[in-house]
Scaffold this motif. Sequence first.
Motif, mmCIF file in Angstrom:
data_model
loop_
_atom_site.group_PDB
_atom_site.id
_atom_site.type_symbol
_atom_site.label_atom_id
_atom_site.label_comp_id
_atom_site.label_asym_id
_atom_site.label_seq_id
_atom_site.Cartn_x
_atom_site.Cartn_y
_atom_site.Cartn_z
ATOM 1 N N GLU A 79 30.248 -27.997 -44.146
ATOM 2 C CA GLU A 79 29.042 -27.288 -43.709
ATOM 3 C C GLU A 79 27.789 -28.002 -44.210
ATOM 4 O OE1 GLU A 79 29.511 -23.282 -45.106
ATOM 5 O OE2 GLU A 79 31.058 -22.820 -43.623
ATOM 6 N N ASN A 80 27.823 -28.474 -45.448
ATOM 7 C CA ASN A 80 26.673 -29.210 -45.991
ATOM 8 C C ASN A 80 26.420 -30.497 -45.217
ATOM 9 O OD1 ASN A 80 25.980 -27.363 -47.937
ATOM 10 N ND2 ASN A 80 27.045 -28.404 -49.602
ATOM 11 N N THR A 81 27.481 -31.181 -44.855
ATOM 12 C CA THR A 81 27.327 -32.417 -44.076
ATOM 13 C C THR A 81 26.680 -32.109 -42.726
ATOM 14 O OG1 THR A 81 29.252 -33.389 -45.167
ATOM 15 C CG2 THR A 81 28.578 -34.363 -43.072
ATOM 16 N N ILE A 82 27.147 -31.032 -42.097
ATOM 17 C CA ILE A 82 26.560 -30.631 -40.810
ATOM 18 C C ILE A 82 25.083 -30.288 -40.989
ATOM 19 C CG2 ILE A 82 26.585 -28.814 -39.042
ATOM 20 C CD1 ILE A 82 29.682 -28.761 -39.437
ATOM 21 N N LEU A 83 24.792 -29.517 -42.026
ATOM 22 C CA LEU A 83 23.399 -29.131 -42.263
ATOM 23 C C LEU A 83 22.520 -30.336 -42.578
ATOM 24 C CD1 LEU A 83 23.921 -25.848 -44.312
ATOM 25 C CD2 LEU A 83 23.080 -26.058 -41.957
ATOM 26 N N ARG A 84 23.024 -31.284 -43.333
ATOM 27 C CA ARG A 84 22.246 -32.495 -43.625
ATOM 28 C C ARG A 84 21.968 -33.280 -42.347
ATOM 29 N NH1 ARG A 84 25.941 -33.000 -48.258
ATOM 30 N NH2 ARG A 84 24.810 -32.266 -50.081
ATOM 31 N N THR A 85 22.975 -33.357 -41.490
ATOM 32 C CA THR A 85 22.794 -34.053 -40.217
ATOM 33 C C THR A 85 21.755 -33.329 -39.365
ATOM 34 O OG1 THR A 85 25.087 -34.793 -40.292
ATOM 35 C CG2 THR A 85 23.994 -34.879 -38.157
ATOM 36 N N GLN A 86 21.831 -32.005 -39.339
ATOM 37 C CA GLN A 86 20.850 -31.235 -38.575
ATOM 38 C C GLN A 86 19.446 -31.421 -39.142
ATOM 39 O OE1 GLN A 86 22.463 -27.260 -38.723
ATOM 40 N NE2 GLN A 86 23.686 -27.550 -36.869
ATOM 41 N N ILE A 87 19.337 -31.467 -40.467
ATOM 42 C CA ILE A 87 18.026 -31.690 -41.092
ATOM 43 C C ILE A 87 17.468 -33.036 -40.654
ATOM 44 C CG2 ILE A 87 16.906 -32.237 -43.299
ATOM 45 C CD1 ILE A 87 18.534 -29.994 -44.557
ATOM 46 N N MET A 88 18.301 -34.069 -40.663
ATOM 47 C CA MET A 88 17.831 -35.397 -40.253
ATOM 48 C C MET A 88 17.385 -35.382 -38.791
ATOM 49 S SD MET A 88 20.611 -37.773 -42.352
ATOM 50 C CE MET A 88 20.662 -38.964 -41.054
ATOM 51 N N GLU A 89 18.174 -34.730 -37.930
ATOM 52 C CA GLU A 89 17.805 -34.659 -36.516
ATOM 53 C C GLU A 89 16.501 -33.888 -36.328
ATOM 54 O OE1 GLU A 89 21.161 -32.878 -34.562
ATOM 55 O OE2 GLU A 89 22.414 -34.655 -34.805
ATOM 56 N N LEU A 90 16.372 -32.760 -37.002
ATOM 57 C CA LEU A 90 15.159 -31.952 -36.872
ATOM 58 C C LEU A 90 13.946 -32.673 -37.455
ATOM 59 C CD1 LEU A 90 16.602 -28.411 -37.633
ATOM 60 C CD2 LEU A 90 15.843 -29.295 -35.411
#
Length: 142
Positions: A79-90
């Motif tokens: 979940e943290n990896t997904i959230l980090r990826t989403q943060i980078m995209e956003l």
Amino acid sequence: MSARPSRQSSSSDDSGPVIDERKRKRMESNRESARRSRMRKQQHLEELVNQIAQLKIENESSEARINMQMQQYGKVESENTILRTQIMELTDRLQSMNSVLRFVAEFSGMAMDIPEIPDPVLKPWQFPSPAQPIIASANMLQ
């Protein structure tokens, strides 16, 4: 050689049956003592076997808890990896939007009052809303 005098059979010597009786009682006492010792050893062995069984149960329980915690850790890590990826995209989107807004403002030649959208990832201490403290304890991990 034995320091004992050899037994002689005489009708006047009654010490023979007394010695035999003492010897018999001593042998009986020794047998009883050996029996009690064997019983204590058997009881101790049974206690150790029971302790081994209990420790195996505790070990299996601990292993199950560890495996469950490892699965939860893996899930949270994913979940943290997904959230980090989403943060980078956003963050990339936000920077692109800010660039577009600056370009529109410069191209139109108008003095547009377009506020810069804050980037909480680049400046986490400047959140648009007050940050709530994170409360954690060791009990949460169990």
